[in-house]
Design a protein around this motif. Structure first.
Motif, PDB file in Angstrom:
ATOM      1  N   ASP A  16      40.722  43.244  36.950  1.00 58.48           N
ATOM      2  CA  ASP A  16      39.709  44.230  36.576  1.00 58.48           C
ATOM      3  C   ASP A  16      39.978  45.556  37.278  1.00 58.48           C
ATOM      4  N   GLU A  17      40.514  46.499  36.561  1.00 58.47           N
ATOM      5  CA  GLU A  17      40.876  47.816  37.118  1.00 58.47           C
ATOM      6  C   GLU A  17      41.478  47.662  38.514  1.00 58.47           C
ATOM      7  N   THR A  48      34.538  44.744  31.893  1.00 64.24           N
ATOM      8  CA  THR A  48      34.301  43.824  33.006  1.00 64.24           C
ATOM      9  C   THR A  48      33.546  42.585  32.523  1.00 64.24           C
TER      10      THR A  48
END
Ligand code: ADP
Ligand code: MG
Length: 351
Positions: free
Chosen positions: A164-165, A41
């Motif tokens: 991000d994910e 991240t």
């Protein structure tokens, strides 16, 4: 298209990114894969200037910026070329799907409302949310909210989308569906994706290039096949799937010994008799009668996994994992052969 050189980031004493180098080609899907806390991240946030990097250089379309000395004007210009999709969607709860998507166009890009609506509706259509423009986030499922968030990032026509994910909060079935849809969108729109995930299967499925991270360092960069078949070290081999890792000696080029036997392999360039680690995937062990096998093993446990049987086999005091479509019986003695292409050699370096 986008290069990063020696990106460094610390939070106080915590050195989170330890010299990241990345070279991202136009139209690629780059998966950044690592366990929780490895710095994924932070890397993405530094790439979008949500976080200020301590050092490093970024080259975007030939334009080079020094990240520690970047100006507001440079950030503004670079941000227009990148979109960011957050793991938790970050939608405005008091705005409809449509308003969430138009917001940026109207406020940041000063577009008139009519035109913004038109563009936003087209984007929502594209992600299959055209019929839910007037729904509020609370009236949408997680997957639907994520679609809105993706539409919102697409309307700015980013050159690079940082995700991000993005599917992290969805259940398995929905995640698989969304993986395919994201891939379709990415191809259709020819946007470069940098896709962060902790799920190795998702990384292998989604990407052209996988970047494996551990503790702020890149462990390996390669195609999904490379990463799976030719892991550079034990960390990558373990992270990317089940594998057998045993100590061996590289006798000479193309010949390795382990488990008391010599095996032909395709690796070379090690020192004579260099200690190495040998990686063998569970599906790459051939089971033969004991007399025909280079190695013999005692079957400890057999578990039915649907497509294959997972077997735990004792070989000279070490447990091997073998996947086979044919079940052996616990207590049975089996022979094991491994072809040269199925043997992967790694240096015995610390990770
Ligand atoms: P990942 O996304 O791979 O799980 P992160 O980049 O979120 O990892 O975090 C990497 C490390 O940096 C973790 O140890 C985390 O606690 C720490 N960290 C992240 N953001 C901050 C922050 N704003 N302040 C202090 N520490 C942080
Ligand atoms: Mg994270």
């Amino acid at each position: 298209m986008l290069e990063i050189h020696d990106l460094q980031k610390s939070f106080g004493d915590l050195h989170v990114l330890r010299g990241i180098n990345l070279n991202i080609q136009k139209g690629d899907v780059v998966a950044v894969l690592g366990s929780s806390g490895s710095g994924k991240t932070t890397l993405l946030r530094c790439m979008n200037f949500l976080e200020h990097a301590d050092a490093g250089t970024m080259v975007f379309d030939g334009q080079q910026v020094e990240l520690s000395r970047i100006t507001h004007a440079q950030i503004h210009a670079l941000r227009r070329r990148t979109g960011f999709v957050f793991q938790n969607y970050n939608l405005f709860a008091n705005k409809t799907a449509l308003q969430n998507v138009t917001e940026g166009l109207v406020i940041a890009r000063k577009m008139d409302k009519h035109q913004a609506d038109e563009i936003a509706r087209a984007a929502l259509d594209k992600v299959g949310m055209g019929d839910r423009c007037d729904h509020y986030p609370s009236q949408l499922s997680g997957g639907q909210q994520q679609r809105v968030a993706i539409a919102r990032s697409l309307v700015n026509q980013p050159r690079v989308l940082l995700l991000d994910e993005p599917l992290g909060a969805l259940d398995l079935k929905l995640r698989k569906e969304m993986q395919l849809e994201l891939k379709r969108l990415q191809r259709e729109m020819n946007i470069t994706f940098v896709y962060v995930t902790h799920d190795q299967e998702e990384a292998l499925t989604m990407s052209d290039t996988v970047v494996v991270m551990n503790k702020g360092n890149i462990q390996q960069i390669g195609s999904p096949q490379d990463i799976y078949n030719e892991p550079r070290n034990a960390f990558v081999a373990k992270f990317i799937g089940d594998s057998n890792i045993v100590d061996g000696i590289m006798e000479k080029d193309f010949l390795v010994s382990f488990g008391g036997q010599e095996f032909a392999c395709v690796d070379r360039g090690f020192k004579p008799r260099e200690p190495v680690q040998v990686v063998v995937r569970p599906e790459d062990v051939d089971i033969v009668p004991p007399s025909a096998g280079k190695l013999t093993g005692l079957v400890r446990e057999v578990i039915f996994k649907g497509v294959h049987f997972e077997m735990h086999v004792d070989v000279e005091g070490k447990e091997w994992l073998i996947h086979s479509t044919q079940a052996s019986q616990p207590g049975e003695l089996i022979g094991m052969n491994i072809g040269p292409d199925e043997i992967h050699i790694m240096s015995r370096e610390e990770v």
